[in-house]
Design a protein around this motif. Structure first.
Motif, PDB file in Angstrom:
ATOM      1  N   THR A   1      47.473  46.124  91.629  1.00 12.97           N
ATOM      2  CA  THR A   1      47.798  44.849  92.266  1.00 12.97           C
ATOM      3  C   THR A   1      48.728  45.036  93.459  1.00 12.97           C
ATOM      4  N   LEU A   2      49.603  46.033  93.393  1.00 15.61           N
ATOM      5  CA  LEU A   2      50.458  46.340  94.539  1.00 15.61           C
ATOM      6  C   LEU A   2      49.621  46.730  95.754  1.00 15.61           C
ATOM      7  N   ALA A   3      48.519  47.422  95.520  1.00 14.61           N
ATOM      8  CA  ALA A   3      47.646  47.837  96.625  1.00 14.61           C
ATOM      9  C   ALA A   3      47.184  46.629  97.432  1.00 14.61           C
ATOM     10  N   PHE A   4      46.803  45.555  96.759  1.00 16.55           N
ATOM     11  CA  PHE A   4      46.301  44.380  97.473  1.00 16.55           C
ATOM     12  C   PHE A   4      47.446  43.593  98.104  1.00 16.55           C
ATOM     13  N   ASP A   5      48.620  43.634  97.483  1.00 17.11           N
ATOM     14  CA  ASP A   5      49.814  43.054  98.099  1.00 17.11           C
ATOM     15  C   ASP A   5      50.089  43.730  99.435  1.00 17.11           C
ATOM     16  N   LEU A   6      50.029  45.063  99.439  1.00 14.54           N
ATOM     17  CA  LEU A   6      50.274  45.812 100.672  1.00 14.54           C
ATOM     18  C   LEU A   6      49.198  45.537 101.722  1.00 14.54           C
ATOM     19  N   MET A   7      47.944  45.510 101.302  1.00 17.09           N
ATOM     20  CA  MET A   7      46.859  45.332 102.265  1.00 17.09           C
ATOM     21  C   MET A   7      46.906  43.956 102.923  1.00 17.09           C
ATOM     22  N   CYS A   8      47.433  42.956 102.214  1.00 19.44           N
ATOM     23  CA  CYS A   8      47.547  41.607 102.773  1.00 19.44           C
ATOM     24  C   CYS A   8      48.800  41.419 103.617  1.00 19.44           C
ATOM     25  N   ASP A   9      49.685  42.398 103.609  1.00 18.49           N
ATOM     26  CA  ASP A   9      50.963  42.285 104.320  1.00 18.49           C
ATOM     27  C   ASP A   9      50.751  42.231 105.829  1.00 18.49           C
ATOM     28  N   ASP A  10      51.562  41.434 106.509  1.00 18.33           N
ATOM     29  CA  ASP A  10      51.491  41.362 107.971  1.00 18.33           C
ATOM     30  C   ASP A  10      51.660  42.726 108.618  1.00 18.33           C
ATOM     31  N   ALA A  11      52.393  43.632 107.955  1.00 17.25           N
ATOM     32  CA  ALA A  11      52.618  44.967 108.510  1.00 17.25           C
ATOM     33  C   ALA A  11      51.340  45.784 108.592  1.00 17.25           C
ATOM     34  N   THR A  12      50.323  45.409 107.810  1.00 19.68           N
ATOM     35  CA  THR A  12      49.067  46.160 107.823  1.00 19.68           C
ATOM     36  C   THR A  12      48.343  45.984 109.149  1.00 19.68           C
ATOM     37  N   HIS A  13      48.259  44.747 109.630  1.00 16.03           N
ATOM     38  CA  HIS A  13      47.623  44.460 110.918  1.00 16.03           C
ATOM     39  C   HIS A  13      47.989  43.029 111.316  1.00 16.03           C
ATOM     40  N   PRO A  14      48.232  42.782 112.596  1.00 15.64           N
ATOM     41  CA  PRO A  14      48.625  41.422 112.997  1.00 15.64           C
ATOM     42  C   PRO A  14      47.504  40.396 112.879  1.00 15.64           C
ATOM     43  N   ASP A  15      46.236  40.842 112.889  1.00 19.00           N
ATOM     44  CA  ASP A  15      45.104  39.926 112.833  1.00 19.00           C
ATOM     45  C   ASP A  15      44.715  39.676 111.377  1.00 19.00           C
ATOM     46  N   PRO A  16      44.821  38.425 110.902  1.00 19.35           N
ATOM     47  CA  PRO A  16      44.487  38.144 109.490  1.00 19.35           C
ATOM     48  C   PRO A  16      43.025  38.447 109.158  1.00 19.35           C
ATOM     49  N   LYS A  17      42.120  38.370 110.149  1.00 19.12           N
ATOM     50  CA  LYS A  17      40.720  38.695 109.889  1.00 19.12           C
ATOM     51  C   LYS A  17      40.554  40.183 109.578  1.00 19.12           C
ATOM     52  N   VAL A  18      41.338  41.015 110.234  1.00 15.19           N
ATOM     53  CA  VAL A  18      41.298  42.453 109.954  1.00 15.19           C
ATOM     54  C   VAL A  18      41.842  42.716 108.555  1.00 15.19           C
ATOM     55  N   ARG A  19      42.942  42.045 108.210  1.00 12.44           N
ATOM     56  CA  ARG A  19      43.515  42.228 106.867  1.00 12.44           C
ATOM     57  C   ARG A  19      42.530  41.764 105.799  1.00 12.44           C
ATOM     58  N   LEU A  20      41.824  40.677 106.055  1.00  6.09           N
ATOM     59  CA  LEU A  20      40.832  40.182 105.093  1.00  6.09           C
ATOM     60  C   LEU A  20      39.702  41.192 104.925  1.00  6.09           C
ATOM     61  N   ALA A  21      39.217  41.759 106.021  1.00  6.68           N
ATOM     62  CA  ALA A  21      38.138  42.743 105.946  1.00  6.68           C
ATOM     63  C   ALA A  21      38.594  43.989 105.197  1.00  6.68           C
ATOM     64  N   LEU A  22      39.814  44.421 105.422  1.00  9.69           N
ATOM     65  CA  LEU A  22      40.357  45.576 104.718  1.00  9.69           C
ATOM     66  C   LEU A  22      40.482  45.296 103.219  1.00  9.69           C
ATOM     67  N   THR A  23      40.981  44.103 102.878  1.00  7.69           N
ATOM     68  CA  THR A  23      41.173  43.750 101.469  1.00  7.69           C
ATOM     69  C   THR A  23      39.838  43.676 100.743  1.00  7.69           C
ATOM     70  N   ARG A  24      38.854  43.055 101.379  1.00  9.30           N
ATOM     71  CA  ARG A  24      37.527  42.960 100.769  1.00  9.30           C
ATOM     72  C   ARG A  24      36.896  44.349 100.639  1.00  9.30           C
ATOM     73  N   GLY A  25      37.032  45.166 101.666  1.00 13.88           N
ATOM     74  CA  GLY A  25      36.475  46.517 101.610  1.00 13.88           C
ATOM     75  C   GLY A  25      37.097  47.348 100.509  1.00 13.88           C
ATOM     76  N   LEU A  26      38.411  47.225 100.346  1.00 14.26           N
ATOM     77  CA  LEU A  26      39.095  47.967  99.287  1.00 14.26           C
ATOM     78  C   LEU A  26      38.655  47.479  97.915  1.00 14.26           C
ATOM     79  N   ALA A  27      38.503  46.170  97.757  1.00 19.15           N
ATOM     80  CA  ALA A  27      38.065  45.607  96.476  1.00 19.15           C
ATOM     81  C   ALA A  27      36.677  46.112  96.102  1.00 19.15           C
ATOM     82  N   ARG A  28      35.784  46.147  97.074  1.00 22.47           N
ATOM     83  CA  ARG A  28      34.412  46.558  96.765  1.00 22.47           C
ATOM     84  C   ARG A  28      34.300  48.056  96.530  1.00 22.47           C
ATOM     85  N   ALA A  29      35.102  48.839  97.227  1.00 22.08           N
ATOM     86  CA  ALA A  29      35.078  50.289  97.017  1.00 22.08           C
ATOM     87  C   ALA A  29      35.674  50.670  95.670  1.00 22.08           C
TER      88      ALA A  29
END
Length: 313
Positions: A126-154
């Motif tokens: 669960t910490l992994a998804f907390d980190l991936m959603c963090d603003d520090a991951t990328h300033p664009d929320p669409k990029v963070r959403l794509a990363l989070t979904r990609g990580l979930a599916r992988a």
């Protein structure tokens, strides 16, 4: 394999370790009530015990192809590593592989207890998804959403978790509807490739693709990275299977010979050592060819493919 790849792997590991240390402090974050001391200690035991940190390295290096400095890709890299570490904590449990050692240290359920290990794995996931959603991951929320979904599916039912289920079924771990004991399945080479592409390959491939997402790469570049990631993930698992036959427990930091003891289907058991080595060489070549569009910029990622094939632990 040059000294350069070792240096860059070590630098990525050091940076990832520092980011994980920061994420695994006892002080609760906004929205959290309390971080139990024993749980956090077990999570740190599972995540901060060293290791190659190959997956975060792949995130950082693939992002660098698009001009992203390491610091800007580091939170996403740490998120991917949290998923990997959670999977190791759970894989080591008595209900799974029942291992006593990981990276030369007692596994989390041995150092603490089984219930704590389960919760530590849950916490890292669960910490992994907390980190991936963090603003520090990328300033664009669409990029963070794509990363989070990609990580979930992988890492989920169609990736790592599903692959683990297929692996357990192949070992004959599940009884039939009449209660009869399960029997190991004789998997074909194609079935083994599918299983391994899910259990091990999916998260490795995503680590590469994550760099393209962070760098907002165009479609051809992302396709090239995906091809590289799939070949690299398959090569990593074959190298692991070979090491389970030929490696030493001292070098590996864990038991060896487990696959044969469990009756597990691998490409080594199906193709033989020579056949497995030949497929490994083919996969490394495929990985290298996939990166051709990037030219000399991809030299480190090409070296990483050779490193994966030649590793001793």
């Amino acid at each position: 394999m040059t000294h350069s790849i070792i240096t860059r792997l070590e630098a990525a590991a050091t940076a990832t370790e520092a980011r994980l240390v920061a994420a695994l402090k006892d002080v609760p974050l906004p929205g959290e009530i309390l971080r139990p001391e024993r749980l956090m200690a077990a999570m740190r035991h599972g995540a901060l015990a060293g290791g190659k940190r190959l997956r975060p390295f792949l995130v950082l290096e693939s992002a660098a192809l698009f001009g992203l400095p390491r610091q800007q890709a580091l939170t996403a890299a740490a998120a991917v590593e949290c998923v990997h570490c959670y999977s190791l904590v759970h894989d080591d449990l008595p209900a799974m592989d029942n291992d006593d050692l990981r990276r030369g240290q007692p596994t989390v359920h041995r150092a603490y207890d089984e219930a704590t290990a389960i919760l530590a794995g849950d916490g890292l996931l669960t910490l992994a998804f907390d980190l991936m959603c963090d603003d520090a991951t990328h300033p664009d929320p669409k990029v963070r959403l794509a990363l989070t979904r990609g990580l979930a599916r992988a890492s989920g039912v169609g990736g790592m978790v599903g692959g683990q289920m297929l692996d357990l079924a192949a070992e004959g771990r599940f009884s039939g509807p009449d209660g009869a004991a399960g029997t190991p399945l004789a998997l074909s080479a194609d079935e083994i490739i599918t299983l391994q592409s899910m259990k091990t390959g999916a998260l490795l491939a995503f680590a590469v693709e994550a760099g393209g997402l962070l760098g907002q790469a165009d479609a051809p570049a992302r396709t090239a990275l995906a091809s590289y990631g799939r070949a690299l993930g398959a090569a990593f698992q074959i190298a692991d299977d070979i090491l389970d036959v030929e490696g030493s427990a001292e070098a590996m930091g864990k038991k060896v010979g487990k696959d044969a003891a469990a009756g597990k289907g691998t490409l080594v058991s199906t193709l033989g050592l020579d056949g497995a080595r030949a497929r490994l060489a083919t996969l490394v070549e495929e990985a290298q060819q996939a990166l051709a569009p990037f030219g000399a910029q991809a030299e480190t990622l090409i070296e990483a493919a050779y490193f994966v094939a030649a590793r001793q632990n």
